[in-house]
Design an enzyme around this catalytic site. Structure first.
Site, mmCIF file in Angstrom:
data_model
loop_
_atom_site.group_PDB
_atom_site.id
_atom_site.type_symbol
_atom_site.label_atom_id
_atom_site.label_comp_id
_atom_site.label_asym_id
_atom_site.label_seq_id
_atom_site.Cartn_x
_atom_site.Cartn_y
_atom_site.Cartn_z
ATOM 1 N N CYS A 159 11.008 56.640 -6.295
ATOM 2 C CA CYS A 159 12.224 55.461 -6.229
ATOM 3 C C CYS A 159 13.215 56.045 -6.565
ATOM 4 C CB CYS A 159 11.330 54.404 -7.781
ATOM 5 S SG CYS A 159 12.392 53.409 -8.478
ATOM 6 N N LYS A 211 19.689 22.192 17.708
ATOM 7 C CA LYS A 211 18.223 22.195 18.166
ATOM 8 C C LYS A 211 17.585 23.012 16.772
ATOM 9 C CE LYS A 211 15.729 24.177 21.931
ATOM 10 N NZ LYS A 211 14.696 24.338 20.788
ATOM 11 N N TYR A 256 1.651 2.067 -3.251
ATOM 12 C CA TYR A 256 0.818 3.079 -4.390
ATOM 13 C C TYR A 256 0.371 3.882 -4.075
ATOM 14 C CZ TYR A 256 -4.285 2.908 -5.906
ATOM 15 O OH TYR A 256 -5.625 3.354 -6.953
ATOM 16 N N ASP A 257 0.084 4.043 -2.520
ATOM 17 C CA ASP A 257 0.327 5.592 -1.714
ATOM 18 C C ASP A 257 1.282 7.182 -3.067
ATOM 19 O OD1 ASP A 257 -1.313 4.957 1.475
ATOM 20 O OD2 ASP A 257 -2.092 4.727 -0.819
ATOM 21 N N ASP A 264 0.538 -1.239 0.015
ATOM 22 C CA ASP A 264 -0.288 -0.162 -0.279
ATOM 23 C C ASP A 264 0.859 1.000 -0.371
ATOM 24 O OD1 ASP A 264 -1.519 -2.097 0.211
ATOM 25 O OD2 ASP A 264 -1.956 -2.037 2.161
ATOM 26 N N ALA A 265 2.012 1.313 0.406
ATOM 27 C CA ALA A 265 2.505 2.365 1.158
ATOM 28 C C ALA A 265 3.330 2.745 0.030
ATOM 29 C CB ALA A 265 4.109 2.296 1.856
ATOM 30 N N LEU A 279 12.709 21.436 26.765
ATOM 31 C CA LEU A 279 13.912 21.280 27.378
ATOM 32 C C LEU A 279 14.477 21.544 28.176
ATOM 33 C CD1 LEU A 279 15.213 20.200 23.880
ATOM 34 C CD2 LEU A 279 15.187 18.792 25.193
#
Ligand code: IVH
Length: 698
Positions: free
Chosen positions: A417, A139, A68-69, A65-66, A114
């Protein structure tokens, strides 16, 4: 598949596993071993049709299935309108038990935070009496996310951390992140229980760079996109996920955990074993390398490697005792603003930049910080001498967090400008919902970008780069504009060699060569063409999605809604694309009078692990094995970028003909040799060496 009978949804839940899925299915299933990402829309549709037949008609599925998905999801990405998708009951459909976006999700185990330290003393304090091996990992500054899979490996639900007990359902958005698998191969885990993966969703800095004018930082952009129900503001496919925890599986060390996570298709956060004594040095090394990561990190996480010891140490109500985040120093400081500069982009947007007194942040001296847009400039209310709190997000991009005031002379937005002196106008962007409020970002723009020299230069440079036009570096582009030979890319096609002769350092041979190079651009792939226009929001990702779906002609008459509907393009990008294409309508018409749009030269799938990944290849001299354009396409299929001129980025120079022995080497070869002497790159290879060494064939 009989067309009069719509098949039932082929959901993972409906799948009965046959013996073939457990044994050597690779021999039976043509698509297991192939790189699914390399298949084009027609091949994907054909594969799905084949596997539907095996499943529904033959009652004998040959792929898990994996897999196919993955086929279905890939097709949704490259051709969301493919008719076969209407038949498959969408493998990516949200499962009924998943709940809706924003619903509360109870965590199976508390999602703790943490403990933190900021210096060697804090680290030593934590380490006291711990002993054993530690693991260090960056981190990652993103959004904590938990993802649950059932005992058969099917994605169940993804949630934010929330208050640690209950988070928010973000399943629909999480499923679109390429590094979050929507099903996993549980056989690899050796356990039959439901599992949970925890980690950090983040926006890579390279992707943030494309939207930095609209968002203040990658973390908030990622968090906003993940929590949004309608318009994430960025393609969700740009987001990525680092996994750092695996629950529901027996593992004895953090290192084993990381290996298992990789086995089932996740990208584990980098995990490096170290002793307690070496921890400070590891932290210093990661901090020093901070600028080279493609994501923001604000510290190093140290954990005890041994899981039994972790269990013994336990946790407080806030954090586990077996882990600590060593936060980087010098992330933030204040400095006085001296000036606000207004700089013009290729598309005519005028962006404010704060010039500040030099300040050391994360090991580098910072003097400039973008203020992003007019709204943000006005919100900060800047005066000369105001003290600004600055951070280097991820150690890279200087960012103004807050204005602490103290200055006197107020800065005002310019009325003209900065490049052409014409009027500057404030333009409202599309309103978007942020935390329930509607926000509109206002940007300042040059009122007449077509006549503005800086915009002309930006557009032309972007065009010649996108088409990888050999010889059209910045000097040539500037000279063409200064001599009023061109105003925009379409004018290039009217140039004759004689027109170029008045340019500095131009001889007849070079003039002929440049004009020949322009003439070579009369056939261009649609994807390259739309990208070359330099419309905001129309980079590689959007250009390939849009041109896979529509012809350039059709694309020009699409509405914001139609484009936004296309998988992964949010409202903001869609509007910017529609407006950009409309703004450039006359240029596009004139270009299309010169250029024939063609299909990609070769649909051969990209190598699964590109041999030239990360390389920037430049060609010089006359190639004998193939045309230069073909060689450029070949290397790009193998994961490299090809450049038109030698820069500090170039990693390989490929020399055609016998130029390597020539007494009069080309400018590119001379420049490359000089650079190689001082920096060790680029590598210089003959055409034969290059193609033979890589085993690349024309
Ligand atoms: S381990 C008990 N490793 O930082 C939590 N966390 O400020 C164990 N984070 O909530 C987490 N990078 O979302 C771990 N390499 C990393 C991490 C990491 C970022 C996040 C995580 C945690 C937050 C605490």
């Amino acid at each position: 598949m009989p067309s009069d009978k719509k098949p039932p949804s082929r959901k993972a839940g409906a799948v009965r596993r046959s013996a073939a899925t457990r044994t050597d299915s690779a021999a039976l299933a043509p698509h297991i071993d192939r790189d699914i990402d390399g298949l084009n829309a027609a091949e994907l549709a054909e594969a799905i049709r084949f596997h539907n037949w095996r499943y529904f008609i033959d009652d004998d599925p040959v792929i898990p299935d994996a897999v196919y998905d993955r086929l279905v999801r890939r097709l949704q990405l490259v051709d969301a309108g493919a008719p076969i998708l209407a038949q498959v009951g969408a493998a990516a459909d949200v499962d009924e038990d998943q709940g809706a976006a924003g619903d509360k999700v109870d965590h199976t185990a508390l999602m703790l935070s943490l403990d933190k330290c900021y210096d060697a003393a804090g680290l030593t304090q934590w380490e006291k009496g711990l002993g054993g091996t530690l693991v260090a990992s960056p981190k990652v500054d993103g959004l904590a996310c938990s993802i649950r899979y059932d005992a058969r490996g099917r994605f169940l639900v993804a949630a934010t951390r929330g208050d640690g007990r209950r988070g928010e359902n973000i399943s629909q958005n999480a499923r679109r992140i390429p590094s979050i698998p929507t099903s996993i191969d549980v056989d690899r885990l050796g356990s039959a229980a439901a599992i949970e993966v925890r980690g950090e969703v983040y926006l890579p800095l390279s992707a943030f760079a494309r939207v930095a004018d609209r968002f203040s930082n990658p973390r908030n952009t990622a968090a906003g996109a993940m929590k949004s129900k309608e318009s994430p503001g960025i393609p969700l496919e740009d987001l990525a996920f680092f996994a750092y925890d695996l629950l529901g599986c027996d593992v004895s060390t953090e290192q084993e955990k990381a290996r298992l996570l990789a086995d089932i298709g996740f990208t584990p956060v980098e995990t490096e074993p170290c002793t307690v004594d070496a921890a400070q040095a590891v932290c210093d090394r990661i901090a020093a390398a901070r600028g080279s990561f493609d994501y923001e990190l604000d510290g190093v996480v140290f954990k005890i490697d041994d899981v039994a010891t972790q269990v013994r140490l336990g946790a407080t109500a806030h954090h586990p005792r077996w882990a600590i985040a060593y936060k980087f120093q010098g992330d933030s400081d204040v400095s006085a603003v001296e000036e606000v500069e207004w700089s013009l982009s290729r598309t005519g947007t005028i962006t404010p930049v704060a010039i500040v007194e030099p300040v050391q942040l994360s090991g580098a001296s910072v003097t400039r910080a973008t203020l992003h847009n007019l709204s943000n400039f006005l919100r900060l209310g800047l005066h000369r001498g105001d003290l600004l709190r600055l951070t280097r997000r991820g150690g890279v991009i200087p960012h103004v967090e807050a204005n602490h005031g103290g200055g006197d002379d107020a800065f005002a937005a310019p009325a003209i400008c900065p490049s052409c002196g014409g009027a500057a106008v404030a333009v409202d962007g599309t309103p978007r919902k942020v935390d329930g409020r509607t926000e509109t970002t206002t940007v300042l723009r040059c009122a007449a970008p077509d006549d503005c020299p800086a915009v002309q230069r930006g557009r032309l440079t972007h065009f010649t780069r996108a088409l990888e036009m050999d010889g059209f570096g910045e000097k040539v582009v500037d000279a063409l504009l200064e001599h009023h030979l061109v105003r925009d890319p379409a004018d290039l096609f009217h140039l004759r060699p004689a027109d170029l002769l008045p340019l500095p350092r131009m001889g007849p041979a070079l003039a002929e060569k440049l004009v020949a190079e322009i003439q070579r651009q009369r056939r261009v792939e649609s994807e390259v063409f739309v990208r070359a226009l330099g419309v905001d929001g129309l980079g590689h990702h959007a250009a390939s999605l849009l041109t896979a779906r529509w012809s350039v002609g059709d694309l020009r008459s699409r509405t914001v809604e139609e484009i936004a509907e296309l998988h992964s393009l949010g409202d903001l990008s869609a509007r910017s694309i529609v407006e950009g294409l409309a703004d450039q309508a006359s240029l596009i018409d004139r270009l299309l009078a010169e250029i024939e749009l063609v299909a990609p030269a070769d649909d051969a799938p990209t190598d699964a692990s590109p041999r030239l990944h990360g390389e920037v290849v430049v060609f010089t001299g006359t190639l004998t094995r193939m045309s230069r354009r073909d060689a450029q396409q070949l290397v790009s299929r193998h994961g490299a970028r090809s450049g038109g001129s030698i820069t500090a980025e170039t990693t390989v120079l490929v020399v055609g003909g016998d130029e390597l022995e020539s007494a009069r080497p080309s400018t590119k070869l001379t420049k490359a040799r000089k650079l190689e002497e001082t920096t060790g790159r680029p590598r210089i290879a003959s055409e034969a060496e290059f193609f033979d060494a890589l085993g690349l064939e024309g």
